[in-house]
Enzyme design. Structure first.
Site: not given
Length: 419
Positions: A18-19, A22
């Protein structure tokens, strides 16, 4: 210990990807990433590479990518500050020391009159001889305060300097990578174990049941029921369930020969609804095909996405309550159960959790990725951003409410599993 390791691997993988979404799209947009963190709270491990600090933190409650331009990220050199500057050969400041004594004869000390460390990149003030000086600042200059070095972030490297599209993609990429992770895991499982074909082949027959009494055997391929062709197991099962107590003629293929078997499904009742059963067991044949494994990854990701959205709709409409939700404790207990059935079941569970994380983060709620995307949408429609302070207040309230929800859900989990 096995459960702890499984939980750390599953949870860590979901947060990492998920990170990573980003991080990658922030870097693609030219945004400086200050920190890439897995977990929250006190730092357990940290390593700096380039301009980014990579950390693992104590509490397994998520993670974050801290981008330049956050409210807590800016450094203002206010008038009256006494700073020390280390200059390169071109008299451009490479380091700016704040709030500390520097034992270095090459340091230029000055009292700041004005400074711009974002756009103009300069510092003006008076040196120790009370001469007015203006010093240009390098784009990669470091602020040194209390022994900690921080690279300055020129405005064009900050999050808010980017277009709505670039900012939106940097935020959307987190949930997107959760869906990509789920697809990759499902496809890998299918590649290793094979893709279910769902052919209507009987795996086993229970003694004393209608199918056994009619002469059905393991390995029979059901081709039709009452003259209607059967395409897959779901159609076979559905047809039998819909005809409780009705005599059926099944056309089956056995060892290259076609046979007709007549049987009457038993009538069973569940929740006031009758359905038929003939007493057979099913285990789908599998096919190892890379292309079909990719298709399987897509279809599984789609099917679970639809299922989770449906359950979310039930929660919104009140068809089940908050007591049905699970937090970290519930996920830990579920992981403990799944891990007992092997690595592939654990991987499948991780993929489902990844989809769930992606969907939850896309909800248009304050403090979530979806909430930030909502503000970007409003900005695109208005042609100008929402007031930063107002947006920040909304997200702050959202964080507080989410923490309250997390406490309630965790308490429910504790009561459910330990009392």
């Amino acid at each position: 210990m096995q459960t702890v390791i499984a939980f750390i691997l599953v949870f860590g993988s979901l947060v990492f990807f998920h990170e990573l979404g980003h991080f990658i799209f922030a870097k693609r947009a030219g945004i400086m990433v200050r920190e890439f963190a897995i977990g929250m709270g006190p730092k357990v491990f940290g390593m700096t590479k380039g301009e980014t600090l990579y950390t693992i933190r104590l509490l397994p409650l998520g993670g974050y990518v801290r981008m330049a331009g956050d409210e807590m990220d800016t450094v203002d050199l206010q008038p009256g500050y006494r700073v020390g500057l280390i200059l390169n050969r071109d008299n451009v400041a490479e380091k700016i020391y704040l709030n500390q004594k520097v034992q270095n004869p090459n340091v230029l000390f000055m009292e700041v009159e004005r400074a711009d460390l974002e756009k103009g990149l300069w510092v003006e003030g008076y040196d120790e001889d009370e001469q007015f000086v203006r010093i240009n600042v390098s784009r990669t200059a470091k602020i040194v305060e209390n022994g900690t070095e921080t690279i300055i972030a020129p405005y064009d490297r900050q999050f808010n300097s980017k277009t709505v599209g670039q900012r939106s993609m940097a935020i959307f990429a987190g949930p997107l990578f959760n869906f990509i992770l789920a697809f990759v895991v499902f496809a890998f499982i299918a590649l290793m174990q094979g893709v279910p074909t769902f052919e209507p082949v009987i795996y086993d027959v229970k003694e004393g049941e209608p199918a056994a009494e009619a002469g059905m055997q393991a390995g029979d391929y059901v081709k039709a029921i009452d003259g209607k062709p059967i395409e897959d197991w779901q159609e076979l099962s559905g047809t039998i369930q819909d005809k409780p107590g009705e005599e059926l003629t099944l056309l089956v293929e056995r060892n290259g020969q076609e046979l007709e078997l007549t049987m009457t499904p038993k009538v069973l009742n569940e929740s006031g609804k009758e359905y038929g059963q003939i007493g057979v067991m099913y285990q789908s044949p599998v096919e190892k095909n890379p292309l079909k494994a990719l298709v399987f990854g897509v279809t599984q990701t789609y099917d679970y996405t639809v299922l989770i959205l449906s359950l979310l709709g039930d929660l919104i409409t009140g068809q089940f309550t908050i007591d049905a939700l699970s937090g970290p404790v519930g996920i830990y207990k579920a992981t403990e159960t799944v891990a007992k059935y092997g690595v592939y079941n654990l991987m499948n569970w991780a993929a489902v959790l990844s989809i769930n994380l992606g969907i939850m983060n896309l909800l248009p709620l304050p403090a979530l990725d979806g909430g930030r995307l909502l503000f970007f949408g409003i900005e695109a429609l208005r042609g100008k951003p929402v007031d930063r302070q107002k947006e920040g207040m909304v997200h702050f309230v959202g964080i507080v409410l989410l923490m309250i929800l997390m406490v309630v859900v965790t308490w429910n989990d504790i009561q459910r599993f330990f009392f």
